[in-house]
Design a protein around this motif. Structure first.
Motif, PDB file in Angstrom:
ATOM      1  N   LEU A   7       0.866  -1.033  -0.117  1.00 43.55           N
ATOM      2  CA  LEU A   7      -0.016  -0.094   0.128  1.00 43.55           C
ATOM      3  C   LEU A   7       0.865   1.327   0.589  1.00 43.55           C
ATOM      4  O   LEU A   7       0.663   2.249  -0.806  1.00 43.55           O
ATOM      5  N   LEU A   8       1.923   0.857   0.926  1.00 43.68           N
ATOM      6  CA  LEU A   8       2.721   2.861   0.783  1.00 43.68           C
ATOM      7  C   LEU A   8       3.041   2.441  -0.684  1.00 43.68           C
ATOM      8  O   LEU A   8       3.877   4.018  -0.883  1.00 43.68           O
ATOM      9  N   LEU A   9       4.077   1.348  -0.869  1.00 39.89           N
ATOM     10  CA  LEU A   9       4.820   1.609  -2.462  1.00 39.89           C
ATOM     11  C   LEU A   9       4.215   1.719  -3.543  1.00 39.89           C
ATOM     12  O   LEU A   9       4.184   2.763  -4.158  1.00 39.89           O
ATOM     13  N   VAL A  10       2.700   1.622  -3.370  1.00 39.29           N
ATOM     14  CA  VAL A  10       1.619   1.789  -4.506  1.00 39.29           C
ATOM     15  C   VAL A  10       1.327   3.350  -4.070  1.00 39.29           C
ATOM     16  O   VAL A  10       1.425   3.788  -5.257  1.00 39.29           O
ATOM     17  N   CYS A  11       0.786   3.650  -3.064  1.00 37.11           N
ATOM     18  CA  CYS A  11       0.651   5.518  -2.779  1.00 37.11           C
ATOM     19  C   CYS A  11       1.488   5.756  -3.887  1.00 37.11           C
ATOM     20  O   CYS A  11       1.227   7.478  -4.457  1.00 37.11           O
ATOM     21  N   GLN A  12       3.112   5.898  -3.196  1.00 40.95           N
ATOM     22  CA  GLN A  12       4.085   6.073  -3.788  1.00 40.95           C
ATOM     23  C   GLN A  12       4.118   5.986  -4.737  1.00 40.95           C
ATOM     24  O   GLN A  12       4.531   7.431  -5.585  1.00 40.95           O
ATOM     25  N   ALA A  14       1.546   5.948  -7.463  1.00 35.84           N
ATOM     26  CA  ALA A  14       1.300   6.279  -7.569  1.00 35.84           C
ATOM     27  C   ALA A  14       0.991   8.130  -7.619  1.00 35.84           C
ATOM     28  O   ALA A  14       0.341   9.042  -8.657  1.00 35.84           O
ATOM     29  N   GLY A  15       1.359   8.530  -6.565  1.00 38.94           N
ATOM     30  CA  GLY A  15       2.165   9.879  -6.574  1.00 38.94           C
ATOM     31  C   GLY A  15       3.040  10.370  -7.430  1.00 38.94           C
ATOM     32  O   GLY A  15       2.563  11.432  -7.847  1.00 38.94           O
ATOM     33  N   GLU A  16       3.729   9.716  -7.598  1.00 38.23           N
ATOM     34  CA  GLU A  16       5.295  10.161  -8.933  1.00 38.23           C
ATOM     35  C   GLU A  16       4.563  10.011  -9.976  1.00 38.23           C
ATOM     36  O   GLU A  16       4.686  10.856 -10.539  1.00 38.23           O
ATOM     37  N   ALA A  17       3.034   8.999 -10.405  1.00 39.03           N
ATOM     38  CA  ALA A  17       2.854   9.003 -11.244  1.00 39.03           C
ATOM     39  C   ALA A  17       1.807  10.214 -12.012  1.00 39.03           C
ATOM     40  O   ALA A  17       1.793  10.883 -13.103  1.00 39.03           O
ATOM     41  N   ILE A  18       1.362  10.310 -11.218  1.00 40.63           N
ATOM     42  CA  ILE A  18      -0.013  11.405 -11.077  1.00 40.63           C
ATOM     43  C   ILE A  18       0.711  12.999 -10.872  1.00 40.63           C
ATOM     44  O   ILE A  18       0.777  13.737 -11.779  1.00 40.63           O
ATOM     45  N   GLY A  23       1.650  17.766 -14.493  1.00 39.30           N
ATOM     46  CA  GLY A  23       3.018  18.821 -13.967  1.00 39.30           C
ATOM     47  C   GLY A  23       2.865  19.140 -12.168  1.00 39.30           C
ATOM     48  O   GLY A  23       3.186  20.570 -12.284  1.00 39.30           O
ATOM     49  N   LEU A  24       1.433  18.753 -11.848  1.00 40.46           N
ATOM     50  CA  LEU A  24       1.427  19.466 -11.081  1.00 40.46           C
ATOM     51  C   LEU A  24       2.551  19.487 -10.187  1.00 40.46           C
ATOM     52  O   LEU A  24       3.792  18.793  -9.805  1.00 40.46           O
ATOM     53  N   PRO A  25       3.085  20.821  -9.267  1.00 38.34           N
ATOM     54  CA  PRO A  25       4.459  21.613  -8.530  1.00 38.34           C
ATOM     55  C   PRO A  25       4.320  21.001  -7.473  1.00 38.34           C
ATOM     56  O   PRO A  25       4.682  21.850  -6.490  1.00 38.34           O
ATOM     57  N   LEU A  26       3.267  19.969  -7.299  1.00 35.32           N
ATOM     58  CA  LEU A  26       4.001  19.122  -5.722  1.00 35.32           C
ATOM     59  C   LEU A  26       4.723  17.707  -5.718  1.00 35.32           C
ATOM     60  O   LEU A  26       4.278  17.170  -6.677  1.00 35.32           O
ATOM     61  N   PRO A  27       5.921  17.650  -4.921  1.00 36.49           N
ATOM     62  CA  PRO A  27       6.276  16.237  -5.270  1.00 36.49           C
ATOM     63  C   PRO A  27       5.291  14.632  -5.466  1.00 36.49           C
ATOM     64  O   PRO A  27       4.866  15.075  -4.793  1.00 36.49           O
ATOM     65  N   GLY A  28       5.957  14.236  -6.206  1.00 38.14           N
ATOM     66  CA  GLY A  28       5.589  12.878  -6.149  1.00 38.14           C
ATOM     67  C   GLY A  28       4.876  12.404  -4.763  1.00 38.14           C
ATOM     68  O   GLY A  28       3.897  11.318  -4.222  1.00 38.14           O
ATOM     69  N   ALA A  29       5.926  12.252  -4.063  1.00 35.21           N
ATOM     70  CA  ALA A  29       5.969  11.539  -2.844  1.00 35.21           C
ATOM     71  C   ALA A  29       4.387  12.378  -1.545  1.00 35.21           C
ATOM     72  O   ALA A  29       3.888  11.623  -0.736  1.00 35.21           O
ATOM     73  N   VAL A  34      -0.631  12.122  -0.028  1.00 31.87           N
ATOM     74  CA  VAL A  34      -2.231  12.805   0.016  1.00 31.87           C
ATOM     75  C   VAL A  34      -3.561  11.135   0.089  1.00 31.87           C
ATOM     76  O   VAL A  34      -4.418  11.335   0.993  1.00 31.87           O
ATOM     77  N   LEU A  35      -2.399  10.676  -0.850  1.00 34.59           N
ATOM     78  CA  LEU A  35      -3.529   9.625  -1.445  1.00 34.59           C
ATOM     79  C   LEU A  35      -4.152   8.148  -0.373  1.00 34.59           C
ATOM     80  O   LEU A  35      -4.557   8.280   0.224  1.00 34.59           O
ATOM     81  N   LEU A  36      -2.341   7.833  -0.130  1.00 32.37           N
ATOM     82  CA  LEU A  36      -2.959   7.360   1.905  1.00 32.37           C
ATOM     83  C   LEU A  36      -3.085   7.772   2.566  1.00 32.37           C
ATOM     84  O   LEU A  36      -4.432   6.712   3.031  1.00 32.37           O
ATOM     85  N   VAL A  37      -4.064   8.958   2.916  1.00 29.47           N
ATOM     86  CA  VAL A  37      -4.745  10.039   3.710  1.00 29.47           C
ATOM     87  C   VAL A  37      -5.923   9.680   3.600  1.00 29.47           C
ATOM     88  O   VAL A  37      -7.054   8.920   4.034  1.00 29.47           O
ATOM     89  N   GLY A  38      -6.276   9.684   2.275  1.00 26.88           N
ATOM     90  CA  GLY A  38      -8.045   9.774   1.507  1.00 26.88           C
ATOM     91  C   GLY A  38      -8.497   7.527   1.610  1.00 26.88           C
ATOM     92  O   GLY A  38      -8.868   7.553   2.088  1.00 26.88           O
ATOM     93  N   TRP A  39      -7.171   6.820   1.148  1.00 29.11           N
ATOM     94  CA  TRP A  39      -7.619   4.937   1.533  1.00 29.11           C
ATOM     95  C   TRP A  39      -7.616   5.333   2.447  1.00 29.11           C
ATOM     96  O   TRP A  39      -8.550   4.727   3.387  1.00 29.11           O
TER      97      TRP A  39
END
Length: 120
Positions: A7-12, A14-18, A23-29, A34-39
């Motif tokens: 789960l940790l690795l998938v969220c990481q 997914a964040g990097e892919a997004i 091109g969001l100005p936020l790091p993938g981590a 945020v995805l992990l908190v939502g999950w």
């Protein structure tokens, strides 16, 4: 345990892919966090297993710095040229962060803390 690590690795990932796709100005981590908190808000049964994994990772956090330290060895020329500036910038930023944090904390305690009359 494997599911929590996955789960940790998938969220990481997914964040990097997004981050790369949008091109969001936020790091993938950060996006992954945020995805992990939502999950975790949606699937509460994950919490105990994830707590065990993150507790182990936190207890062995110093191991995580080994690759970064080894990577610094390859940057000897840059460190010899800019090392003093990096150290000075790091010290100044740490002191500024500590000062601002202390000031905000004091303000928040005065603003939102219990009144002295309520304590008596």
């Amino acid at each position: 345990m494997i599911g929590a690590i996955a789960l940790l690795l998938v969220c990481q990932l997914a964040g990097e892919a997004i981050h790369r796709l949008t091109g969001l100005p936020l790091p993938g981590a950060v996006i992954g966090m945020v995805l992990l908190v939502g999950w975790l808000a949606l699937v509460r049964k994950e919490r105990p297993t994830l707590e065990a994994v993150t507790g182990w990772l936190t207890a062995h956090l110093s191991i995580m710095f080994v690759p970064a330290a080894v990577g610094l060895i390859d940057e000897g020329a840059a460190l010899s040229r800019y090392g003093v500036g990096i150290v000075v910038a790091t010290v100044i930023s740490v002191l500024l962060t500590l000062s601002v944090t202390a000031l905000v904390f004091r303000w928040a305690v005065r603003r939102f803390g219990p009144d002295e009359q309520e304590q008596a």
